[in-house]
Every structure is written in structure tokens, then in C-alpha cells.
Design an enzyme around this catalytic site. Structure first.
Site, PDB file in Angstrom:
ATOM      1  N   GLU A   1       7.516  33.447  -4.680  1.00  0.00           N
ATOM      2  CA  GLU A   1       8.320  33.653  -5.896  1.00  0.00           C
ATOM      3  C   GLU A   1       8.809  32.313  -6.448  1.00  0.00           C
ATOM      4  OE1 GLU A   1       8.352  35.948  -3.471  1.00  0.00           O
ATOM      5  OE2 GLU A   1       7.666  37.577  -4.754  1.00  0.00           O
TER       6      GLU A   1
ATOM      7  N   ASP B   1      -2.177  13.342   0.094  1.00  0.00           N
ATOM      8  CA  ASP B   1      -1.335  12.440  -0.713  1.00  0.00           C
ATOM      9  C   ASP B   1      -2.060  11.183  -1.187  1.00  0.00           C
ATOM     10  OD1 ASP B   1      -1.584  11.410   1.817  1.00  0.00           O
ATOM     11  OD2 ASP B   1       0.542  10.969   2.100  1.00  0.00           O
TER      12      ASP B   1
ATOM     13  N   GLY C   1      -0.976  10.474  11.596  1.00  0.00           N
ATOM     14  CA  GLY C   1      -0.849  11.926  11.786  1.00  0.00           C
ATOM     15  C   GLY C   1      -2.220  12.572  11.910  1.00  0.00           C
TER      16      GLY C   1
ATOM     17  N   HIS D   1      12.957  41.494  -2.149  1.00  0.00           N
ATOM     18  CA  HIS D   1      12.686  40.394  -1.210  1.00  0.00           C
ATOM     19  C   HIS D   1      11.951  39.275  -1.929  1.00  0.00           C
ATOM     20  CE1 HIS D   1       8.303  41.121  -0.555  1.00  0.00           C
ATOM     21  NE2 HIS D   1       8.647  42.299  -1.031  1.00  0.00           N
TER      22      HIS D   1
ATOM     23  N   ASP E   1      -2.730   7.048   4.500  1.00  0.00           N
ATOM     24  CA  ASP E   1      -2.534   5.772   3.792  1.00  0.00           C
ATOM     25  C   ASP E   1      -2.056   4.651   4.715  1.00  0.00           C
ATOM     26  OD1 ASP E   1      -0.060   6.959   4.050  1.00  0.00           O
ATOM     27  OD2 ASP E   1       0.659   6.351   2.075  1.00  0.00           O
TER      28      ASP E   1
ATOM     29  N   GLN F   1       1.220  23.486  11.450  1.00  0.00           N
ATOM     30  CA  GLN F   1       0.383  23.157  10.287  1.00  0.00           C
ATOM     31  C   GLN F   1      -0.641  22.062  10.567  1.00  0.00           C
ATOM     32  OE1 GLN F   1       3.291  23.082   6.589  1.00  0.00           O
ATOM     33  NE2 GLN F   1       4.400  22.719   8.474  1.00  0.00           N
ATOM     34  N   ARG F   2      -0.420  21.309  11.624  1.00  0.00           N
ATOM     35  CA  ARG F   2      -1.340  20.216  11.922  1.00  0.00           C
ATOM     36  C   ARG F   2      -2.458  20.637  12.874  1.00  0.00           C
ATOM     37  NH1 ARG F   2       2.082  15.173  11.426  1.00  0.00           N
ATOM     38  NH2 ARG F   2       1.289  14.472  13.406  1.00  0.00           N
TER      39      ARG F   2
ATOM     40  N   THR G   1      -5.725  13.637   6.487  1.00  0.00           N
ATOM     41  CA  THR G   1      -4.293  13.967   6.511  1.00  0.00           C
ATOM     42  C   THR G   1      -4.078  15.321   5.849  1.00  0.00           C
ATOM     43  OG1 THR G   1      -2.154  13.461   5.480  1.00  0.00           O
ATOM     44  CG2 THR G   1      -4.047  12.460   4.459  1.00  0.00           C
ATOM     45  N   ILE G   2      -3.173  16.110   6.414  1.00  0.00           N
ATOM     46  CA  ILE G   2      -2.928  17.425   5.814  1.00  0.00           C
ATOM     47  C   ILE G   2      -2.104  17.301   4.530  1.00  0.00           C
ATOM     48  CG2 ILE G   2      -3.016  18.624   8.045  1.00  0.00           C
ATOM     49  CD1 ILE G   2       0.110  18.981   7.690  1.00  0.00           C
ATOM     50  N   ASP G   3      -1.582  16.093   4.271  1.00  0.00           N
ATOM     51  CA  ASP G   3      -0.669  15.923   3.124  1.00  0.00           C
ATOM     52  C   ASP G   3      -1.379  15.888   1.766  1.00  0.00           C
ATOM     53  OD1 ASP G   3       1.251  15.730   5.064  1.00  0.00           O
ATOM     54  OD2 ASP G   3       1.381  13.545   5.005  1.00  0.00           O
TER      55      ASP G   3
ATOM     56  N   ARG H   1      16.769  33.819   5.356  1.00  0.00           N
ATOM     57  CA  ARG H   1      16.288  33.235   6.622  1.00  0.00           C
ATOM     58  C   ARG H   1      15.432  32.010   6.294  1.00  0.00           C
ATOM     59  NH1 ARG H   1      19.345  36.531   8.109  1.00  0.00           N
ATOM     60  NH2 ARG H   1      19.164  38.021   9.827  1.00  0.00           N
TER      61      ARG H   1
ATOM     62  N   ARG I   1       0.640   5.965  16.635  1.00  0.00           N
ATOM     63  CA  ARG I   1       1.162   4.994  15.671  1.00  0.00           C
ATOM     64  C   ARG I   1       1.345   3.693  16.453  1.00  0.00           C
ATOM     65  NH1 ARG I   1       3.052  10.001  13.311  1.00  0.00           N
ATOM     66  NH2 ARG I   1       2.093  10.039  11.262  1.00  0.00           N
TER      67      ARG I   1
ATOM     68  N   MET J   1       5.105  21.146   5.448  1.00  0.00           N
ATOM     69  CA  MET J   1       4.964  19.680   5.546  1.00  0.00           C
ATOM     70  C   MET J   1       4.395  19.091   4.246  1.00  0.00           C
ATOM     71  SD  MET J   1       3.538  18.917   9.339  1.00  0.00           S
ATOM     72  CE  MET J   1       4.653  18.640  10.701  1.00  0.00           C
ATOM     73  N   GLY J   2       4.124  17.817   4.275  1.00  0.00           N
ATOM     74  CA  GLY J   2       3.532  17.157   3.116  1.00  0.00           C
ATOM     75  C   GLY J   2       4.163  15.808   2.811  1.00  0.00           C
ATOM     76  N   ARG J   3       5.130  15.416   3.609  1.00  0.00           N
ATOM     77  CA  ARG J   3       5.898  14.172   3.375  1.00  0.00           C
ATOM     78  C   ARG J   3       6.389  14.129   1.929  1.00  0.00           C
ATOM     79  NH1 ARG J   3       3.614   9.196   6.911  1.00  0.00           N
ATOM     80  NH2 ARG J   3       1.581   9.673   6.055  1.00  0.00           N
TER      81      ARG J   3
HETATM   82  P1  ADP Z   1      -0.995   7.752   8.372  1.00  0.00           P
HETATM   83  O1  ADP Z   1      -2.250   6.978   8.560  1.00  0.00           O
HETATM   84  O2  ADP Z   1      -1.139   9.183   8.759  1.00  0.00           O
HETATM   85  O3  ADP Z   1      -0.417   7.545   6.995  1.00  0.00           O
HETATM   86  P2  ADP Z   1       1.067   5.973   9.498  1.00  0.00           P
HETATM   87  O4  ADP Z   1       1.658   5.649   8.185  1.00  0.00           O
HETATM   88  O5  ADP Z   1       1.987   6.277  10.620  1.00  0.00           O
HETATM   89  O6  ADP Z   1       0.078   7.216   9.447  1.00  0.00           O
HETATM   90  O7  ADP Z   1       0.135   4.750   9.933  1.00  0.00           O
HETATM   91  C1  ADP Z   1      -0.630   4.806  11.112  1.00  0.00           C
HETATM   92  C2  ADP Z   1      -0.768   3.430  11.716  1.00  0.00           C
HETATM   93  O8  ADP Z   1      -1.471   2.569  10.802  1.00  0.00           O
HETATM   94  C3  ADP Z   1       0.524   2.690  11.984  1.00  0.00           C
HETATM   95  O9  ADP Z   1       1.173   3.100  13.170  1.00  0.00           O
HETATM   96  C4  ADP Z   1       0.021   1.265  12.100  1.00  0.00           C
HETATM   97  O10 ADP Z   1      -0.587   1.026  13.348  1.00  0.00           O
HETATM   98  C5  ADP Z   1      -1.055   1.225  11.013  1.00  0.00           C
HETATM   99  N1  ADP Z   1      -0.476   0.663   9.785  1.00  0.00           N
HETATM  100  C6  ADP Z   1       0.326   1.276   8.896  1.00  0.00           C
HETATM  101  N2  ADP Z   1       0.703   0.439   7.911  1.00  0.00           N
HETATM  102  C7  ADP Z   1       0.161  -0.757   8.209  1.00  0.00           C
HETATM  103  C8  ADP Z   1       0.181  -2.047   7.593  1.00  0.00           C
HETATM  104  N3  ADP Z   1       0.863  -2.287   6.469  1.00  0.00           N
HETATM  105  N4  ADP Z   1      -0.510  -3.048   8.188  1.00  0.00           N
HETATM  106  C9  ADP Z   1      -1.203  -2.827   9.331  1.00  0.00           C
HETATM  107  N5  ADP Z   1      -1.260  -1.636   9.948  1.00  0.00           N
HETATM  108  C10 ADP Z   1      -0.603  -0.621   9.413  1.00  0.00           C
END
Ligand code: ADP
Length: 322
Positions: free
Chosen positions: A187, A129, A11, A215, A103, A254-255, A125-127, A246, A72, A169-171
């Protein structure tokens, strides 16, 4: 002389460009050669890369998105895919790789390191996390985007005396909802880390209605399956509190956007440090920030840390929004 490869993966997040700029400029300053790899691991496998110079990264510090594009790549999760990746890197004389991403992307970098190919991760990442770092690139900008949206929604919410649910967002991580909710004066804040019942939220709304509040803004993180969806909440609030509700799903807005000063500086510090680490001969590391100090730690160790939630801040938000 080292040859460094750089890619952005997963992302996208505002500030990734500032990190690319910092890596390229620092590497060239220290006499290294740099290859920019387009479209993350996918572009690597397709040999979509080019040598970068000082001006390749001119005029990008303020731009959202990533000039290297992101994607990805399922193939990179396989051993054959990664072997092909290493072959391409070696073909171009690249001896270390900087991966900017979340991650998932770090997992790819970890696997490369396990195969003996030096890699360094920069958290983008904006998350927000990743536990090992206080902030990831893009979080601050996304938070400001959400606050801006909340402000606008608040105006119309107030005019029409409505309840507005704002889904952010934020997964699986509630940081964006929590921080933006506090700064936006919401609130109610609903996050995946805290289990609440929809009935409780309706009851709370009724109490504030009795006090004369006409509101209300509810900030809801996207990953709250346990609690229910925004439309489930809308139904409960309509039925139990008679509210005119709403739902606004902020989505990909957000991205995007120009990164905040905070994200630009953070990304610059991360990029500079990543190059320093490679020049020190270190690899299989990720950079981060703790108590405003740039840190680095083992990639495996960083990925193994479960993300904790700032419950104290959450409780404070509850008090401040009564
Ligand atoms: P983010 O980096 O934002 O968390 P993703 O989880 O979609 O995004 O991971 C991005 C890319 O990283 C994946 O499409 C893949 O190419 C690679 N990746 C993710 N997990 C693995 C893994 N366990 N082993 C090898 N490559 C990975």
C-alpha cells in the site's frame, strides 16, 4: 597463456557462484589458468588462494552465497595494503584480476588498475545501486525473497487487520523496496530518494481505513534516515491512525537463497564477458547490462555515475495502491 585471479568481495549476493563458475569455465576453455582467491582482498593479502579447475566450480550454479567467501578489508584501502596485494598476485604469476562485488570492491579494483595491475569488475550486490547497469547480480533473487516474505506477512496482516511495516535492505538505494513493493502489492513504499513526512503516511492510512481497508503493507527501505525509522513510523501510525502496527525487519535473509534463473543467467553472461575482455587485452573495465545487452565501460566512469531513481515507477506505484 594468461593467468587470471578471481575474488568476491564486500556484501555477498545470490548468483556470485554462477559468476565464479562462468569466469573459471570460460578462462579454462580459452586456455588460461585461474586462481580462486578466498575471502576477498583480505584473503589476497594473506595469500589464501588456490588454482581452480573445471570441477572446482561444479554443482555451484544453484547455490547462494559465494564459494570463495567474502569479507571486508580495511588494509586494502591503504597504499601499502594494495602494494602487498600486487606482490602476492605477481608471486603466483597472476596477470589480471576479476573482482565480483559492489561499488566498494570496484574502488579497490580501480586502485589496482591505477597501479598498472589489470582488473575487471563484475557487479554483485542485492542493492542494485550501480547506475551504469540496469541490474546487478543478486537483486532479482533478493526481490523475490522480499516478495515471498510480503506474501506471508500479508496473510497474517489480513487475519488480524493489522498494518505491517516490512523493512528491506538496499543501503542508500530504494530499488529493492520499490520493485518488491510494486510486485508485492504494498500500500505504501518508502525509499531514501523520496522525502515524505510520517504524518502524510498516517493521513493516507486513515483515508484508506475510511474506505474500509482493514490491513495494510508498508515496504520501507533501510536507508530512510530523513523520513525516520520503522519504529518512528509505527509510533506515528499507532497514535494518529489508531492502527495495530507490527514491524518486520527482513535482514540477512535477503542476502541468501538459491539464485533465480534471471540472476544465474545474468551472472553467467557477466562472467563470460569479463574473460573475453581480458583476452581482448582490455582492463580497468566493468561489465553490466543495458536494455538486455551486455556492456562494458571504464571502471572510473562507472563509479562516477550518480545512481538515479526511477521516479516514474514510484509514481505509478502510488497510483496503483490507492
Ligand atoms: P561492496 O563491494 O559490497 O560495496 P564494501 O564497500 O564494504 O562492499 O567494500 C568491500 C571492500 O572493498 C572493502 O572492505 C575494501 O577492502 C575494498 N575497498 C572499498 N573501498 C576501497 C577503496 N577506496 N580503495 C581500496 N579498496 C577499497
Amino acid at each position: 597463456m594468461k593467468t587470471i585471479g578471481i575474488l568476491t568481495s564486500g556484501g555477498d549476493a545470490p548468483g556470485m557462484n554462477a559468476a565464479i563458475r562462468a569466469v573459471v569455465r570460460s578462462a579454462i576453455y580459452y586456455g588460461c589458468k585461474v586462481y580462486g582467491i578466498n575471502r576477498g582482498y583480505k584473503g589476497l593479502l594473506e595469500e589464501d588462494l588456490m588454482e581452480m579447475n573445471l570441477s572446482s566450480v561444479g554443482d555451484i550454479i544453484h547455490r547462494g552465497g559465494t564459494m570463495l567467501k567474502s569479507s571486508r578489508c580495511e588494509e586494502f584501502k591503504t597504499e601499502e595494503g594494495r602494494k602487498l596485494g600486487v606482490k602476492v598476485l605477481k608471486k603466483y604469476g597472476i596477470d589480471c584480476l576479476v573482482v565480483i562485488g559492489g561499488d566498494g570492491s570496484f574502488n579497490g579494483a580501480k586502485k589496482l588498475s591505477e597501479m598498472g595491475f589489470p582488473a575487471i569488475g563484475i557487479p554483485g550486490t542485492i542493492d542494485n545501486d550501480l547506475e551504469y547497469t540496469d541490474y546487478t547480480i543478486g537483486f532479482d533473487t533478493a526481490m523475490n525473497t522480499v516478495i515471498d516474505a510480503i506474501g506471508k506477512i500479508r496473510d497474517t496482516s489480513s487475519s488480524h487487520e493489522r498494518v505491517n511495516i516490512v523493512e528491506v535492505m538496499g543501503r542508500n538505494c530504494g530499488d529493492l523496496a520499490l520493485y518488491a513493493g510494486i510486485a508485492g502489492g504494498a500500500e505504501t513504499i518508502i525509499v531514501p530518494e523520496v522525502d515524505v513526512k510520517l504524518d502524510e503516511i498516517a493521513l493516507r492510512l486513515k483515508t484508506t481505513q475510511k474506505r474500509g481497508k482493514r490491513h495494510s503493507i508498508i515496504v520501507m527501505a533501510e536507508g530512510v534516515e530523513k523520513v525516520g525509522s520503522a519504529s518512528d513510523l509505527k509510533k506515528v501510525l499507532t497514535e494518529q491512525a489508531g492502527a495495530d502496527v507490527r514491524v518486520t525487519v527482513l535482514g540477512h535473509v535477503q542476502r541468501g537463497g538459491s539464485p533465480t534463473a534471471f540472476d544465474r543467467i545474468l551472472a553467467s553472461r557477466f562472467g563470460y564477458r569479463a574473460v573475453e575482455l581480458l583476452l581482448e587485452g582490455k582492463s580497468s573495465r566493468v561489465v553490466g547490462i543495458k536494455d538486455n545487452k551486455i556492456i562494458d565501460l571504464d571502471i572510473q566512469e562507472a563509479l562516477a555515475m550518480p545512481k538515479t531513481f526511477n521516479r516514474e515507477l514510484y509514481e505509478m506505484a502510488k497510483v496503483l495502491s490507492i
